[in-house]
Design a protein around this motif. Structure first.
Motif, PDB file in Angstrom:
ATOM      1  N   ILE A 133     134.353  12.775 108.329  1.00  0.00           N
ATOM      2  CA  ILE A 133     135.162  12.134 108.766  1.00  0.00           C
ATOM      3  C   ILE A 133     135.883  10.943 107.314  1.00  0.00           C
ATOM      4  CG2 ILE A 133     135.966   9.696 110.055  1.00  0.00           C
ATOM      5  CD1 ILE A 133     133.967   9.851 111.802  1.00  0.00           C
ATOM      6  N   LEU A 138     136.492   8.788 119.226  1.00  0.00           N
ATOM      7  CA  LEU A 138     134.820   9.663 118.647  1.00  0.00           C
ATOM      8  C   LEU A 138     133.643  10.649 119.366  1.00  0.00           C
ATOM      9  CD1 LEU A 138     134.596   7.710 115.574  1.00  0.00           C
ATOM     10  CD2 LEU A 138     135.381   9.610 115.584  1.00  0.00           C
ATOM     11  N   ILE A 194     137.403  13.884 116.811  1.00  0.00           N
ATOM     12  CA  ILE A 194     138.776  12.890 116.211  1.00  0.00           C
ATOM     13  C   ILE A 194     139.513  12.742 116.671  1.00  0.00           C
ATOM     14  CG2 ILE A 194     139.422  11.145 114.924  1.00  0.00           C
ATOM     15  CD1 ILE A 194     137.787  12.595 112.737  1.00  0.00           C
TER      16      ILE A 194
END
Length: 408
Positions: A325, A338, A293
């Protein structure tokens, strides 16, 4: 000196394997589909008799039966297909160590170093066809050329059970008159764009201004312009090199920052779908999932987890990614990029273990049938031909050609 590349493509592979176990159906129109009792099911494969009625891969059962009322439908047996695929590639390996599977029923072979032992490319192709037919009872078509793309086009040119040679002298005569959508790597969406620009045939594309093609399609434009002109120098991998793939990932920098669960779910769905699709094409499963991320300030975190069982299903890879996440990221903080990666890879055969819970196993089999049906549709009509509803009309910039492959 030119290479000698073969592309071997099994004829109606799923249906042909099924007929080995059902010899009484030989000569009758037969198709393989996910659920023979569901008229909305999708045709995964058909034999030559069904093809003669106009039955095509990826159409619905009711459409196929409208063309062929006597069509016999059988369910798929993916374990059998994997077993025969391995046997077929073992035959290929008798002629060269450079065998690169493209899918469960297609492989490239570089036989440049085998010509003195086994004859010309055409002679090797003919020998392979006869060997597979004699030992396994299956037929295939072979394309022979000086690169991978034209070899693949050759295997498509004449079916079933044929060898087609495409060389520097004849490739324009053979390929340029064909519709542009028949060129390798040209999917339905791309073909529509080209045709709207007046590019109807492969020959039209070959002579079209390269700069304009690139402005229209980006990097993909340069690739297919080369292909139309017979240019491709990509190597055929050694058989052992395929085993070196340690991970399969997809990443994307979004058109706008992701904010909130809905955005993240859309992104994860698309990324997991492409990872799972490529894992299946390699006949691999991942035992773990990693998520990277990156925020707008380019700060990046990486988190990973092991799966309860190895998988190449988008549904399971996506669920694990979303779990990571939700656990490690604050949902109100924006995400610039991502990446979803399948890690700890194993061959599908090694990963085959029955679940202790019958209901769970049935659910996985249903999901696998659905996702392999998507594979069949995309193989025939291009990668953008079908996708999940949650991805359609998104405003975060998800398009297949923007995905970044990260096979390691």
């Amino acid at each position: 000196m030119d290479r000698t590349i073969l592309h071997c493509d099994m004829n109606g592979f799923y249906a042909s394997v099924e007929l080995l176990a059902l010899p009484e159906l030989k000569g009758k129109p037969v198709a393989v589909c996910g659920n023979p009792d569901n008229r909305h099911g999708i045709i995964l494969a058909k034999n030559e008799e069904a093809k003669a009625y106009g039955v095509v891969t990826a159409e619905t059962v009711w459409q196929a039966r409208k063309k062929c009322p006597d069509l016999i439908l059988v369910p798929p047996h993916h374990d059998r297909y994997r077993s025969y695929s391995q046997k077929i590639n073992e035959i290929y390996a008798r002629y060269t160590d450079r065998v690169e599977p493209f899918s469960i029923d297609e492989s490239w072979l570089d036989v440049s170093g085998s010509l003195k032992l086994f004859g010309t490319g055409k002679e090797i192709g003919d020998t392979i066809r006869e060997t597979v037919k004699k030992e396994l009872g299956l037929t295939l078509s072979v394309g022979v050329s000086f690169n991978k793309v034209l070899a693949k086009m050759g295997s498509e040119y004449k079916k079933p059970d044929a060898t087609t040679v495409i060389n520097r002298d004849n490739f324009r005569k053979i390929l340029w008159p064909l519709p542009v959508r028949e060129l390798f790597f040209v999917g339905g969406v791309t073909a529509d764009k080209l045709e709207k620009a007046g590019i109807k045939t492969i020959g039209d594309l070959a002579v079209y201004n390269r700069t304009l093609i690139c402005s229209m399609l980006g990097k993909q434009g340069a690739v297919i312009h080369d292909y139309a002109n017979g240019i491709d120098d990509s190597p055929v991998c050694l058989s052992c090199e395929r085993q070196k793939i340690k991970s399969v990932g997809n990443g994307m920098t979004f058109k706008r920052d992701l904010v909130g669960l809905a955005d993240i779910k859309t992104a994860i769905l698309a990324l997991s779908d492409t990872v799972a699709t490529r894992l299946r094409s390699y006949e691999l499963k991942c035992q773990g999932v990693k998520v990277d991320i990156k925020d707008p300030m380019f700060k990046t975190i990486s988190r990973q987890k092991q799966l309860s069982s190895a998988s190449n299903l988008a549904e399971e890879i996506g669920a694990a990614s979303l779990e990571l996440i939700c656990k490690y990221w604050r949902m109100n903080e924006p995400i610039r990029m991502l990446t979803v990666t399948g890690i700890s890879l194993v061959d599908e055969g090694e990963a085959e273990q029955l679940s202790l819970f019958v209901a769970e196993q049935k659910d996985r089999e249903k999901s696998e049938t659905i996702e392999r049906t998507l594979d069949a549709i995309r193989k025939k009509y291009g990668g953008s031909a079908i996708t999940f509803g949650g991805i359609l009309k998104n405003d975060i910039g998800i398009e297949l050609h923007e995905m970044v492959q990260e096979d390691g």
